[in-house]
Design a protein around this motif. Structure first.
Motif, PDB file in Angstrom:
ATOM      1  N   ILE A 151       1.197   9.392  -5.670  1.00 20.61           N
ATOM      2  CA  ILE A 151       1.584  10.768  -5.366  1.00 20.61           C
ATOM      3  C   ILE A 151       2.630  11.272  -6.359  1.00 20.61           C
ATOM      4  O   ILE A 151       2.599  12.422  -6.793  1.00 20.61           O
ATOM      5  N   ALA A 152       3.567  10.380  -6.725  1.00 24.08           N
ATOM      6  CA  ALA A 152       4.613  10.776  -7.664  1.00 24.08           C
ATOM      7  C   ALA A 152       4.018  11.184  -9.005  1.00 24.08           C
ATOM      8  O   ALA A 152       4.510  12.100  -9.675  1.00 24.08           O
ATOM      9  N   ALA A 153       2.950  10.506  -9.410  1.00 18.26           N
ATOM     10  CA  ALA A 153       2.329  10.799 -10.706  1.00 18.26           C
ATOM     11  C   ALA A 153       1.619  12.144 -10.707  1.00 18.26           C
ATOM     12  O   ALA A 153       1.254  12.651 -11.777  1.00 18.26           O
ATOM     13  N   LEU A 154       1.409  12.730  -9.528  1.00 21.99           N
ATOM     14  CA  LEU A 154       0.680  13.998  -9.447  1.00 21.99           C
ATOM     15  C   LEU A 154       1.563  15.205  -9.735  1.00 21.99           C
ATOM     16  O   LEU A 154       1.063  16.317  -9.871  1.00 21.99           O
ATOM     17  N   ILE A 155       2.886  15.021  -9.826  1.00 24.36           N
ATOM     18  CA  ILE A 155       3.755  16.155 -10.090  1.00 24.36           C
ATOM     19  C   ILE A 155       3.587  16.609 -11.548  1.00 24.36           C
ATOM     20  O   ILE A 155       3.591  15.785 -12.477  1.00 24.36           O
ATOM     21  N   LYS A 156       3.405  17.893 -11.755  1.00 21.36           N
ATOM     22  CA  LYS A 156       3.209  18.472 -13.084  1.00 21.36           C
ATOM     23  C   LYS A 156       4.182  19.630 -13.266  1.00 21.36           C
ATOM     24  O   LYS A 156       4.339  20.461 -12.372  1.00 21.36           O
ATOM     25  N   ILE A 157       4.818  19.682 -14.430  1.00 20.38           N
ATOM     26  CA  ILE A 157       5.746  20.776 -14.734  1.00 20.38           C
ATOM     27  C   ILE A 157       5.329  21.391 -16.068  1.00 20.38           C
ATOM     28  O   ILE A 157       5.406  20.740 -17.114  1.00 20.38           O
ATOM     29  N   HIS A 158       4.854  22.618 -15.981  1.00 18.93           N
ATOM     30  CA  HIS A 158       4.375  23.337 -17.167  1.00 18.93           C
ATOM     31  C   HIS A 158       5.473  24.283 -17.663  1.00 18.93           C
ATOM     32  O   HIS A 158       6.072  25.024 -16.869  1.00 18.93           O
TER      33      HIS A 158
ATOM     34  N   SER B 207       0.834  -1.204   0.000  1.00 14.39           N
ATOM     35  CA  SER B 207       0.000   0.000   0.000  1.00 14.39           C
ATOM     36  C   SER B 207       0.870   1.256   0.000  1.00 14.39           C
ATOM     37  O   SER B 207       0.535   2.253  -0.654  1.00 14.39           O
ATOM     38  N   SER B 208       2.000   1.226   0.716  1.00 10.43           N
ATOM     39  CA  SER B 208       2.925   2.365   0.719  1.00 10.43           C
ATOM     40  C   SER B 208       3.531   2.574  -0.660  1.00 10.43           C
ATOM     41  O   SER B 208       3.674   3.716  -1.125  1.00 10.43           O
ATOM     42  N   LEU B 209       3.879   1.471  -1.312  1.00 13.34           N
ATOM     43  CA  LEU B 209       4.455   1.553  -2.650  1.00 13.34           C
ATOM     44  C   LEU B 209       3.451   2.149  -3.639  1.00 13.34           C
ATOM     45  O   LEU B 209       3.785   3.060  -4.410  1.00 13.34           O
ATOM     46  N   PHE B 210       2.228   1.650  -3.604  1.00 12.74           N
ATOM     47  CA  PHE B 210       1.185   2.170  -4.502  1.00 12.74           C
ATOM     48  C   PHE B 210       0.897   3.641  -4.212  1.00 12.74           C
ATOM     49  O   PHE B 210       0.675   4.433  -5.130  1.00 12.74           O
ATOM     50  N   PHE B 211       0.893   3.986  -2.936  1.00 12.87           N
ATOM     51  CA  PHE B 211       0.635   5.386  -2.566  1.00 12.87           C
ATOM     52  C   PHE B 211       1.741   6.296  -3.104  1.00 12.87           C
ATOM     53  O   PHE B 211       1.471   7.388  -3.622  1.00 12.87           O
ATOM     54  N   SER B 212       2.998   5.825  -2.969  1.00 15.53           N
ATOM     55  CA  SER B 212       4.115   6.625  -3.468  1.00 15.53           C
ATOM     56  C   SER B 212       4.011   6.840  -4.972  1.00 15.53           C
ATOM     57  O   SER B 212       4.230   7.947  -5.480  1.00 15.53           O
ATOM     58  N   PHE B 213       3.678   5.784  -5.706  1.00 18.14           N
ATOM     59  CA  PHE B 213       3.529   5.911  -7.151  1.00 18.14           C
ATOM     60  C   PHE B 213       2.407   6.873  -7.507  1.00 18.14           C
ATOM     61  O   PHE B 213       2.518   7.669  -8.445  1.00 18.14           O
TER      62      PHE B 213
END
Length: 485
Positions: A389-396, A381-387
């Motif tokens: 959250i990591a996918a939420l980073i956006k750079i415009h 569950s920690s691994l899935f949560f990290s993935f």
């Protein structure tokens, strides 16, 4: 000095009903406790007296030092399943030592307020834990079912019929107790050739007495008991805190989980020193105690004290209880423990949640280790949560004639650091200024800071005029603290 008027007036009228209600609720919990404790002892491979002594001691100690009033704790199935391999491989003395060490671990958890870590056990992991516990309890009965003769099988079927049918007629008496009484009478009246509790081992003859540890005080002994003790401690904490949450919901109140951890550790140390197996919270008995009116510590104390009074007073009768009755009770416990709604939920739950729950169940069932299953579920569950959250980073990226602006939004930490670095393209950057806007971003850890410095180094290598804007104070402090220069 209390006046007669005060004693017989309003305070007295409030006090005596409270005491009687608490005592009766605790006694009802005891009747529901006896068959399960004996059955759990049977599952663990220990004499019934070991489980009964433990339940008495744990009940008394937890009544004074526990964090959840009206909660019933005793020798439980989850701990019995974890302890069984140690008992089979090294015997009872090592189990008592492991219980003592488990109690110390639980006290450390309470003192350092580490019980808050149980909040990180996600709901799918808890569901998987409960379902795996139910499966292991059920599978532990299969050898007895396959080894039973025809009379034993009929008694098991009759016991299940009574357990599920009796509540339709009478609810004042727990149906497992009714099943035990009827099946014991039938077994003795017809002299049926079936195993009884007396065949499982000794029943208590006296009150618990101090039992010194007899294992060698050596490094090899610690190596033997450490992992089982850790498993007992973690499973006991998880089960007790889950039980406390259930009791909180039923009573619309809050309890001190850290104090519960302390109290459980003290109770398990006491149980081990008085010849008993370690234990934890009992969900079924706690719910029954509360539903019958138990709200305070007196009901918890009454459940423990009345247990030993009953066992010592009715020992000859208890020894005649057929094992088939215990098997029927454990089958009922297994069915009632399993979260049947979770089968339907697998289809509607997010796939990751379903995978976490199923992984917890499978690891637990195949290893026969509840702690291993919970650990696997928590890690996954920690691994899935990290993935996630990591996918939420956006750079415009905003391109202008002689400059480029990077607007970073999201959380930069070990799982998203590489994405952060890869977003900064060096191609075509010569001769232009660059601005990195971190107004809507946050740097969380060492990996994030290293990624930030790596991006800075790359731009400087290309002789780029670099500006950092919007860096929040917490991120700035972390960068300064870890500044390689």
């Amino acid at each position: 000095m209390i006046s007669a008027k005060g004693l017989s007036g309003g305070e007295g009228r409030k006090l005596f009903p409270y005491i009687s209600r608490e005592l009766l609720a605790g006694m009802v919990a005891t009747f529901a406790l006896i068959p399960e404790v004996i059955a759990f002892s049977f599952v663990a491979g220990i004499d019934p007296e070991v489980g009964l002594y433990a339940s008495f001691v744990i009940g008394i100690v937890i009544a004074f030092f526990g964090g959840r009033p009206a909660m019933i704790s005793a020798a439980a199935g989850s701990v019995a399943l974890v302890a069984a391999p140690l008992i089979h491989s090294h015997g009872l003395p090592y189990l008592l030592a492991a219980g003592l060490l488990a109690g110390l671990i639980q006290i450390v958890f309470g003192l350092f307020r580490l019980s808050v870590l149980m909040r990180f056990v996600a709901s799918p992991v808890r569901t998987g834990f409960v379902n795996a516990l139910a499966i292991l309890i059920f599978s532990a009965q299969l050898p007895q079912i396959f080894a039973a003769n025809m009379q034993g099988l009929l008694l098991i079927i009759a016991g299940l019929g009574i357990i599920y049918g009796a509540p339709r007629i009478i609810r004042a008496i727990p149906s497992p107790l009714i099943a035990i009484v009827i099946l014991t009478l039938v077994t003795n009246f017809w002299h049926l050739p079936v195993r009884t509790v007396a065949d499982l081992g000794r029943l208590p003859l006296t009150l618990p007495h101090f039992t010194p540890l007899t294992i060698p005080f050596a490094w090899e002994s610690l190596q033997i008991i450490f992992l089982p003790a850790l498993a007992i401690a973690m499973v006991g904490l998880l089960e007790s805190i889950m039980t406390a949450f259930v009791a909180d919901d039923l009573t619309d109140s809050n309890s001190n989980k850290n104090r519960e951890s302390l109290g459980l550790g003290m109770a398990n140390i006491a149980a081990s020193l008085f010849g008993g197996i370690a234990g934890c919270g009992m969900i079924g008995q706690t719910v029954g105690n509360i539903r019958y009116g138990g709200r305070g510590r007196l009901s918890t104390f009454a459940a423990g004290a009345f247990l030993m009074i009953l066992i010592l007073g009715l020992r000859p009768w208890v020894s005649q209880i057929p094992v088939a009755a215990l098997v029927a009770i454990m089958l009922m416990v297994s069915v009632s423990t399993f979260n049947w709604q979770s089968i339907k939920d697998v289809r509607r739950l997010p796939k990751l949640s379903a995978i976490i729950m199923l992984t917890t169940v499978l690891v637990t069932v195949f290893t026969h280790n509840l702690a291993a299953g919970v650990l696997a579920g928590v890690l996954l569950s920690s691994l899935f949560f990290s993935f996630k959250i990591a996918a939420l980073i956006k750079i415009h990226i905003i391109e202008e004639a002689d400059s480029r602006i990077y607007q970073v939004k999201g959380q930069v930490f070990y799982a998203s650091a590489d994405m952060f670095i890869d977003a900064f393209e060096m191609k075509g950057i010569e001769g232009r200024s660059v601005t990195i806007d971190l107004t809507h971003a946050h740097l969380w850890d060492v990996t994030a800071v290293e990624a930030f410095h790596k991006v800075q180094t790359r731009f400087r290598h290309h002789n780029v005029d670099l500006a950092i804007v919007g860096l929040n104070q917490a991120s700035a402090v972390l960068i300064d603290k870890l500044d390689p220069e």
